[in-house]
Design an enzyme around this catalytic site. Structure first.
Site, short mmCIF file in Angstrom:
data_model
loop_
_atom_site.label_atom_id
_atom_site.label_comp_id
_atom_site.label_asym_id
_atom_site.label_seq_id
_atom_site.Cartn_x
_atom_site.Cartn_y
_atom_site.Cartn_z
N SER A 34 -3.77 -9.34 7.96
CA SER A 34 -3.46 -7.90 8.09
C SER A 34 -2.74 -7.89 9.56
CB SER A 34 -4.33 -6.92 8.01
OG SER A 34 -4.10 -5.58 8.46
N ASP B 264 -6.95 3.61 12.95
CA ASP B 264 -5.64 4.38 12.80
C ASP B 264 -5.79 5.61 12.13
OD1 ASP B 264 -4.21 2.30 14.27
OD2 ASP B 264 -3.91 1.17 12.37
N ARG C 7 0.59 5.03 17.34
CA ARG C 7 -0.02 5.94 16.10
C ARG C 7 0.16 7.29 16.67
NH1 ARG C 7 0.96 1.56 13.41
NH2 ARG C 7 -0.78 0.95 12.41
N ASP D 251 0.77 -1.45 -0.09
CA ASP D 251 0.03 -0.12 0.07
C ASP D 251 0.86 1.24 0.03
OD1 ASP D 251 -2.36 -1.44 -0.09
OD2 ASP D 251 -2.92 -1.26 2.09
N1 ARG Z 1 -8.06 -3.09 15.92
C1 ARG Z 1 -6.67 -2.63 16.55
C2 ARG Z 1 -6.72 -1.32 16.59
O1 ARG Z 1 -7.62 -0.48 16.36
C3 ARG Z 1 -5.59 -3.30 15.90
C4 ARG Z 1 -5.50 -2.76 14.34
C5 ARG Z 1 -4.55 -3.40 13.60
N2 ARG Z 1 -3.96 -3.16 12.41
C6 ARG Z 1 -3.69 -3.92 11.54
N3 ARG Z 1 -3.29 -3.51 10.33
N4 ARG Z 1 -3.58 -5.33 11.64
O2 ARG Z 1 -5.87 -0.62 17.50
#
Ligand code: ARG
Length: 408
Positions: free
Chosen positions: A184, A134, A105, A25
């Site tokens: 992912s 995110d 983040r 990406d």
């Molecule tokens: N659901 C979790 C969060 O919002 C983890 C997100 C993980 N991202 C990923 N690309 N697997 O913090």
């Protein structure tokens, strides 16, 4: 065919700092951004302990078209300023998720803005989709740090399907890995998030190939491992009598607890955008430290402090999860949380065994446990005769209500 949002396309941008992971990406984003805006691209990879080949990531960015690349080692800062405050706040979203991705983040946003300023960029860009949390965390933090900086979210905007993206990558000589991605994944020192693929059916059990940091409990050692964790002012500072830097401590516990199959999490999560999703995580150190910290609080804080702190902790965790790291409320909550953690010195003994983690002992010079009052033996100083009146008064409202109700 590319669907381009012309509002976005017409924006004039000279130079963009892109948060870069090295994956497909954000690699496609390098090319797409420079094509769409005619701007220069600088890429930024923040090392929060994701154990990648950062040299290769930097080379890839430049090969794909970045004018300059930065790798920022933020591991210590991450543990000290993001992870440990979450320990003090018992940070578990919906009681289960140690907010590991979430905590990284705002730090990534900080580094991105710093480099954007250094490089004279007029925009930053990130690789978040429109479906996750995110985007909130990165954009709200970037905006809070510099409201004048433009923020671009190419993956959310470009409207390409996965196949179109691969086609675009091949057309522009962007390396595409042969192996189709099953999950992912996002990882840092505090945990590894594994989602999508077969996990999208909440009934499917997590498959073995998804786990990397944890031994399957069935294959974990037959002999339990006992670990002693030392805490000072609410954060862990040593293992088994040995002082440890925050970074080293988290690494060691990830290994020790992971070997014992501890830290696997499977739960149904509510994302802020409204999506209910099935998420799995492996967070050996986080699970162990958080449980130990909570136990130590129970030894040291009184019941008023404990019940109020649970409310504050929950709000703090929500703020960190929902993108509000840079909201003043998070810092105001921290003031209370830090104060409550001031006396949190002590030791916790834990047993790790075939996927389970159990606190089996705790001690502190600030403990409010008093043997003399608690004991059942004859040396007890607790005056039981006082309880007679106490029981009567404590139950008074209930007894009176019942009496009135029964005479209606
Ligand atoms: N659901 C979790 C969060 O919002 C983890 C997100 C993980 N991202 C990923 N690309 N697997 O913090």
């Amino acid at each position: 065919m590319l669907i381009i949002d012309w509002k976005v396309f017409n924006m004039s941008i000279k130079k963009i700092a892109l948060a870069y992971s090295g994956g497909l990406d954000t690699s496609v984003a390098i090319r797409w951004l420079s094509e769409s805006y005619g701007s220069k691209i600088v890429t930024v990879t923040v090392d929060v302990g994701q154990a990648e080949d950062f040299k290769a990531i930097g080379e890839k960015a430049c090969n794909v078209g970045a004018e300059n690349h930065y790798t920022v080692d933020a591991k210590e800062e991450f543990v000290r300023d993001y992870v440990f405050p979450s320990v003090k706040a018992n940070g578990l979203y919906q009681g289960k998720y140690p907010i590991s991705t979430a905590l990284s983040r705002p730090l990534i946003a900080r580094k991105l803005i710093e480099i954007a300023h250094r490089e004279g960029c007029d925009a930053v860009a990130h690789g978040c989709t429109g479906k996750g949390n995110d985007q909130l965390r990165i954009e709200i933090s970037c905006r809070a740090l510099d409201p004048t900086m433009k923020i671009l979210a190419p993956i959310r905007d470009w409207g390409m399907s996965r196949d179109q993206e691969i086609e675009y990558a091949m057309k522009h000589g962007i390396p595409v890995s042969r192996a189709a991605k099953k999950y992912s994944i996002d990882q840092n020192l505090w945990g590894r998030s594994i989602e999508s693929g077969p996990l999208e059916n909440p009934w499917n059990s997590p498959e073995d190939d998804g786990w990397e940091w944890t031994t399957s409990p069935e294959l974990a050692p037959d002999c339990p491992t006992v670990v002693e964790l030392e805490f000072k002012r609410g954060v862990p500072v040593g293992i088994d009598g040995e002082e440890c830097s925050p970074l080293e401590l988290v690494r060691r516990l990830n290994r020790i607890a992971g070997e014992n199959g501890v830290g696997r999490i499977d739960h149904m999560e509510d994302r802020i955008v409204g999506i209910k999703s099935r998420e799995t995580y492996e967070c050996p150190a986080a699970v162990t430290i958080l449980e130990s910290h909570k136990d130590l609080e129970k030894l040291i804080l009184n019941r008023h402090e404990l019940s109020f702190k649970r409310l504050v902790d929950e709000q703090w965790t929500f703020m960190a999860y929902a993108g509000f790291w840079d909201d003043p409320l998070r810092e105001e909550l921290d003031a209370f949380i830090n104060k409550a953690n001031d006396r949190l010195d002590g030791r916790v003994k834990i047993k790790l065994y075939k996927g389970s983690m159990m606190v089996i002992g705790r001690e502190s010079s600030n403990s409010v446990y008093d043997f003399k009052t608690a004991t059942y033996d004859s040396s007890s100083t607790f005056d039981q005769s006082l309880s007679k009146g106490f029981v009567e008064l404590w139950g008074l409202p209930t007894v009176v209500s019942r009496k009135v109700m029964s005479s209606r």
